[in-house]
Design an enzyme around this catalytic site. Sequence first.
Site, mmCIF file in Angstrom:
data_model
loop_
_atom_site.group_PDB
_atom_site.id
_atom_site.type_symbol
_atom_site.label_atom_id
_atom_site.label_comp_id
_atom_site.label_asym_id
_atom_site.label_seq_id
_atom_site.Cartn_x
_atom_site.Cartn_y
_atom_site.Cartn_z
ATOM 1 N N GLY A 1 -13.076 -4.088 1.014
ATOM 2 C CA GLY A 1 -14.557 -3.752 1.571
ATOM 3 C C GLY A 1 -14.462 -3.004 0.588
ATOM 4 C CE LYS B 1 -14.506 -11.321 5.016
ATOM 5 N NZ LYS B 1 -13.923 -10.188 5.217
ATOM 6 N NE ARG C 1 -4.476 -1.847 1.829
ATOM 7 C CZ ARG C 1 -5.277 -2.061 2.239
ATOM 8 N NH1 ARG C 1 -4.600 -2.014 4.042
ATOM 9 N NH2 ARG C 1 -6.356 -2.842 2.163
ATOM 10 N N GLY D 1 -9.115 -9.459 0.816
ATOM 11 C CA GLY D 1 -7.341 -9.696 1.286
ATOM 12 C C GLY D 1 -7.299 -11.217 1.167
HETATM 13 P P1 ADP Z 1 -11.274 -12.467 0.714
HETATM 14 O O1 ADP Z 1 -10.647 -11.474 1.846
HETATM 15 O O2 ADP Z 1 -10.687 -12.704 -0.668
HETATM 16 O O3 ADP Z 1 -12.550 -11.815 0.593
HETATM 17 P P2 ADP Z 1 -13.049 -13.408 2.758
HETATM 18 O O4 ADP Z 1 -12.551 -13.584 3.470
HETATM 19 O O5 ADP Z 1 -14.363 -13.590 2.178
HETATM 20 O O6 ADP Z 1 -12.343 -13.391 1.158
HETATM 21 O O7 ADP Z 1 -12.455 -15.319 2.835
HETATM 22 C C1 ADP Z 1 -11.645 -16.280 2.699
HETATM 23 C C2 ADP Z 1 -11.844 -17.050 3.698
HETATM 24 O O8 ADP Z 1 -12.556 -18.501 3.539
HETATM 25 C C3 ADP Z 1 -10.317 -17.354 4.011
HETATM 26 O O9 ADP Z 1 -9.549 -17.907 5.511
HETATM 27 C C4 ADP Z 1 -10.770 -19.458 3.727
HETATM 28 O O10 ADP Z 1 -9.932 -20.032 4.314
HETATM 29 C C5 ADP Z 1 -12.125 -19.516 3.799
HETATM 30 N N1 ADP Z 1 -12.775 -20.763 2.909
HETATM 31 C C6 ADP Z 1 -12.845 -21.125 1.321
HETATM 32 N N2 ADP Z 1 -13.424 -21.582 1.256
HETATM 33 C C7 ADP Z 1 -13.875 -22.489 2.225
HETATM 34 C C8 ADP Z 1 -14.822 -23.365 2.921
HETATM 35 N N3 ADP Z 1 -14.410 -24.778 1.970
HETATM 36 N N4 ADP Z 1 -15.005 -23.288 4.290
HETATM 37 C C9 ADP Z 1 -14.136 -22.681 5.495
HETATM 38 N N5 ADP Z 1 -13.605 -22.255 4.959
HETATM 39 C C10 ADP Z 1 -13.256 -21.549 3.717
HETATM 40 MG MG MG Z 2 -11.402 -11.605 4.037
#
Ligand code: ADP
Ligand code: MG
Length: 390
Positions: A371, A195, A35, A348
């Site tokens: 976000g 999420k 960043r 992230g």
């Molecule tokens: P980002 O930060 O890219 O927006 P998220 O925070 O929504 O993504 O999701 C990331 C998390 O989702 C990771 O920690 C990953 O381990 C978890 N995840 C992905 N697939 C699964 C699954 N099938 N079961 C549980 N957790 C999962």
């Molecule tokens: Mg995340």
Amino acid sequence: MKLIEDLDVRGKTVFVRVDFNVPLSESGEIRNDTRIRASLPTIRFLSEHGAKLILASHLGRPKKFDPAASLRPAAVRLAELLGRKVEMAPDVIGPDVDRLKDGLRDGDIVLLENVRFQPGETKNDPELAREFARGVDVFVNDAFGSSHRAHASVVGVAGLVPAKAAGYLLKKEVEFLGKVLHPVKPFTAVLGGAKTEDKIPVIESLLDKADDILIGGAMAYTFLAAQGKGVGKSLVEPDKFDLALGIMKKAADRGVRLRLPSDHALAPSIDSGVIDRMTGEYPFPDVLLGVDIGPKTIATYSAIIGRAKTVFWNGPLGVFENPAFAEGTMQIAQAVAASPAVSIIGGGDSIAAVAKAGVGDRIGHISTGGGASLEFIAKGTLPGLDALEG
Ligand code: ADP
Ligand code: MG
């Protein structure tokens, strides 16, 4: 939206909101300076054109002065990267800070302390915004990752200065994420992660634009369970079943191909590190949960990504932190990198996954805002962008 190069900044006092919200180690060292590096073009341009620069950022979520959340390490790193002096202010506002500001010569740079040391920051307190704006000729927003927040240093100050403009990073983010709002078709969105709640508004808005929506990650199990499929002990959000069904119906009505995984890697637990089986059959055994997409899904999704002209990806397709469950995410990262499509990645964990796959330099745009990038896609604008207009 005006850009910094549209303004004459020589001799002007310029308040620049940057996003130096970098991860720190326990001993206070910067673990990743992406960043800070991303803000260099704006800072260099302004300094080289003779502006007197006041930089402001938040770091973490302190509620009051907290030495562990000081921006001092960021000032040190910025000075190294620029090869020039960066003065660290002792506080956010106050007489000592004012003396530093008054002493600035053309091209000089001072970094204020963490704006969240002031409780008024997150409340968009007009008093604090006035302090930020005092003596300032130009406000520059280069903090895309903070622009979904109506805070004093992002929004409040913008309304109180004679001139305002976007920095290069903000412009680049808006340009690339704008390609998702107005995509060249076919447009494929890949959505995974955990999420579901945060991602539903994004899926809703993508239903108007996408040709294919490929679902993976934990989110897939909420969709599958909503359809009545037994998914063992996979992570599901039962209170989102209705929303998930609604989204699938809308997708069908609009001819959007919303796809769920056709096979899965099942494991006894998230930290087991062992795949029990690959399956496309339901119900899953009660003692297993889905931790990754399976090989058939990888092949189907990769082929669709390969035919796309625009790809947006948010959220890993499995528990990629564990190498045993990272195959789906790594293969999809390779497919996105290999696709001729303009590719845009936000989130992230998704960014970490791309780094792990080693394909970062073959991605069109990796958003610095998690976000913020999702909210921009869902709403088409952000409070910090609106504040730059008019
Ligand atoms: P980002 O930060 O890219 O927006 P998220 O925070 O929504 O993504 O999701 C990331 C998390 O989702 C990771 O920690 C990953 O381990 C978890 N995840 C992905 N697939 C699964 C699954 N099938 N079961 C549980 N957790 C999962
Ligand atoms: Mg995340």
